[in-house]
Scaffold this motif. Structure first.
Motif, mmCIF file in Angstrom:
data_model
loop_
_atom_site.group_PDB
_atom_site.id
_atom_site.type_symbol
_atom_site.label_atom_id
_atom_site.label_comp_id
_atom_site.label_asym_id
_atom_site.label_seq_id
_atom_site.Cartn_x
_atom_site.Cartn_y
_atom_site.Cartn_z
ATOM 1 N N GLU A 209 0.821 -1.212 0.000
ATOM 2 C CA GLU A 209 0.000 0.000 0.000
ATOM 3 C C GLU A 209 0.852 1.258 0.000
ATOM 4 O O GLU A 209 0.602 2.189 -0.769
ATOM 5 N N SER B 93 2.691 1.629 -3.286
ATOM 6 C CA SER B 93 1.824 2.040 -4.402
ATOM 7 C C SER B 93 1.418 3.504 -4.254
ATOM 8 O O SER B 93 1.289 4.216 -5.257
ATOM 9 N N ASN B 94 1.259 3.988 -3.032
ATOM 10 C CA ASN B 94 1.023 5.429 -2.843
ATOM 11 C C ASN B 94 2.221 6.245 -3.316
ATOM 12 O O ASN B 94 2.068 7.276 -3.974
ATOM 13 N N GLY C 158 -5.304 0.885 2.375
ATOM 14 C CA GLY C 158 -4.509 2.038 1.970
ATOM 15 C C GLY C 158 -3.524 2.478 3.033
ATOM 16 O O GLY C 158 -2.938 1.651 3.733
HETATM 17 MG MG MG Z 1 -3.207 3.960 -1.767
#
Ligand code: MG
Ligand code: ADP
Length: 615
Positions: free
Chosen positions: A36, A39-40, A128
């Motif tokens: 997460e 990927s952010n 997330g």
């Molecule tokens: Mg994210």
């Protein structure tokens, strides 16, 4: 709105609720927090790249577009730094303090629907940024926006209801997220563990990822590049890496689609079918990605069962990264992907079959069994699959095959059916009594060597409006043919068949003269339509397992009234009844052998000795 001292903020109520669940979750695959955060970071770099196109003034413009991870196992920290767009104070509040963004919202919604603190949902949604709190007792986000006028910031939280923001001097552009790990999560501060996680989930992220100064992701997301610029060796290298394979791929399909879904896919057929060598059933292995980030390495429903031999990658922008495998909507999405990819792959095989028939034949020899499985069981794709099947036939040379479509082009005028025969080999089928009637009438018969073929044809039932019929089936009617050689008379036939029926007793259901025989004296067809030789063998093994006895075979016997053996038998019947009985029994056994139904060799050997005595 800049402040010198830390300012305290309360999380929005939903976030507080979410954090409470995440912090106390017993979810076992905590490692996804790295996926997460990476990927952010990758998203932030991507956004910066776009910003660079339109904006002239970018803060810290020399910073490389890369992601740096550092672990410190003594301090039990892991740090993820990117040089992306970063966040202003207002953006930190908006993005990390409220539920404005997609993923976590969906998570809470599903949670509301399932009504429990379901730990499994975390993994499915990948909550997330907040997934960091599964492993961290405190999270610090150092950030500087790409806007030079905005000051650097430090966002801090222990995930318990509130967070603080203060200005922080000397920040690089982007975000640096420092996780102080919970004691039981200290493993995520060890380099080897983190390395393995990155390799699993983030191997294809397009920005360089460095772990403690060492570059990790060197493999490109090949599937997003143009076909024409990729060399064969690159494909092979990618296949070996992605599928953990040692062989070379046999076939590959690289395609993209925009409608109904945005898809980039790179699929491989391996060299060998390991199931064929007796290895365990192949597990689905085509991985699902969303913009280069792994969502599921082996999604079950992405492809139909019979395509389980495929390797490779499907990437769809239309998938939310935090895809839920539970909700209807996402199931529908996977179904749509399944439909599009399967259709495209079938089209690809069809093209291969026409454009590269030899390579297709090799593919078919190894993987044809999967196509048969699909033809028999996948009703949606049955028609396309049947077109891809290949068989030797009475009209092909040994080793050469025909499709059903080609068979149909060779149909005789009055022929409404497609005939096939099961047998262990070409030689076995050609030596049997069933083929000769078809040969004499110039009718083509497909040769089926695999036990499943019969099952497949029974399920498929017809092709191009023509019924698929087993040539050894009792119902097969062949047109009359001018016969050569003298036949027994009608009365002689009647008397002989009645006598045979009485003599052979319970072993035969019916005895009659037949036109399908040319060079053989007799043949047996199943009296029971559904009890095919294959089926019978299967039943027998099952019964044997139960230790029970099995029923004797019952067949229809067809005799050839022009054959010397039959004519002799008709004469011997009255002159030497004992000998005639032995001949009749032997005739039946021979027919059973050809039909694959013979079961009692000991009895036959004894009888043959008796017969030999009479010579
Ligand atoms: Mg994210
Ligand atoms: P999502 O990625 O689905 O939007 P997340 O919870 O992962 O949800 O992230 C929330 C938001 O925080 C992102 O949409 C983004 O605006 C912001 N954000 C998170 N990490 C970063 C980062 N490294 N750089 C810039 N913005 C970030």
């Amino acid at each position: 709105m800049s402040t010198a001292t830390p300012q305290k903020f309360a999380f929005q109520a939903e976030i507080a609720q979410l954090l409470d669940i995440v912090t106390h979750s017993l979810y076992t695959e905590k490692e996804i927090f790295i996926r997460e955060l990476v990927s952010n970071a990758s998203d932030a770099l991507e956004k910066l790249r776009h910003t660079q196109i339109t904006e002239k003034e970018i803060f810290d413009d020399q910073a490389a577009l890369e992601i740096n991870l550092t672990t410190d196992d003594k301090a039990k920290t892991i740090t993820i730094q990117d040089f992306g767009i970063g966040m202003t104070q207002a953006e930190l509040i908006e993005n990390l303090g409220t539920i404005a963004h997609s993923g976590s919202k969906a998570f809470l919604k599903a949670l509301g629907e399932s009504g429990t603190k379901n730990a499994g949902l975390i993994g499915q949604f990948g909550v997330g940024f907040y997934s960091a709190f599964m492993v961290a007792k405190s999270v610090k986000v150092y950030s500087h926006s790409w806007r030079a006028a905005e000051p650097g910031q430090l966002w801090t939280s222990d995930g318990a209801g509130s967070y603080e923001i203060e200005e922080a001097a000397d920040q690089r552009r982007g975000c640096k997220i420092v996780l102080e790990l919970k004691d039981e999560c200290a493993e995520f501060a060890t380099e080897s563990r983190v390395k393995a996680i990155i390799e699993r989930y983030s191997a294809f992220v397009s920005f360089p990822i460095n772990l403690n100064g060492k570059r990790l992701n060197t493999v490109q997301a090949l599937w997003l590049r143009g076909k024409n610029e990729i060399k064969d060796e690159e494909y092979t290298e990618f296949y070996k890496f992605q599928a953990h394979a040692w062989d070379e791929p046999r076939l590959r399909l690289h395609f993209s689609a925009d409608a109904p879904l945005a898809i980039n896919a790179l699929l491989f057929v391996p060299k060998e079918n390991t199931e064929k060598f007796g290895f365990a059933r192949t597990e689905p292995a085509v991985s699902l990605y969303c913009r280069k980030v792994l969502i599921d390495a082996a999604p079950k429903d992405l492809l139909p069962e019979w395509l389980r031999f495929l390797k490779g990658v499907v990437d769809s922008e239309d998938l939310p990264l935090n895809i839920s495998r539970e909700t209807m909507q996402d199931k529908a999405l996977i179904e749509k992907l399944n439909k599009v990819i399967t259709k495209r792959f079938l089209k690809f095989l069809d093209e291969e079959a026409t454009q590269r028939p030899d390579a297709y034949a090799e593919f078919y020899a190894a993987f044809g069994i999967f196509l048969k499985e699909g033809a028999a069981l996948d009703y949606t794709h049955k028609d396309q699959l049947v077109k891809l099947l290949r068989f030797e036939s009475s009209l092909t040379d040994a080793g050469k095959t025909t499709s059903l479509a080609d068979y149909v082009t060779r149909l005789k005028d009055a022929q409404k059916e497609i005939y096939y025969l099961n047998g262990a080999s070409r030689a076995a089928i050609e030596a049997g009594p069933y083929l000769e009637g078809f040969k004499a009438r110039n009718l083509e018969v497909l040769f089926c060597y695999e036990p499943v073929d019969e099952y497949v044809f029974n399920n498929v039932r017809e092709f191009d409006g023509k019924k698929l019929i087993a040539a050894d089936h009792a119902d097969v009617k062949l047109e009359d043919l001018p016969q050569t050689g003298e036949s027994l008379s009608e009365t002689e036939i009647k008397e002989l068949t009645e006598w045979l029926k009485a003599t052979l007793g319970s072993h035969v259901a019916d005895v009659k003269a037949s036109d399908r025989l040319v060079g053989s004296p007799a043949l047996a067809t199943n009296a029971d339509k559904f009890m095919t030789p294959q089926m019978r063998r299967m039943m027998k093994t099952m019964k044997r397992d139960e230790g029970g006895a099995d029923e004797p075979v019952k067949v229809n016997l067809e005799i050839n009234p022009r054959h010397a053996v039959i004519k002799r038998l008709a004469a011997t019947r009255t002159s030497s009844p004992e000998k005639a009985q032995l001949v009749a029994e032997q005739l039946l056994d021979n027919a059973l052998i050809s039909a694959g139904l013979f079961e009692d060799p000991a009895k036959m050997v004894a009888r043959l000795y008796k017969l030999l005595e009479t010579v």
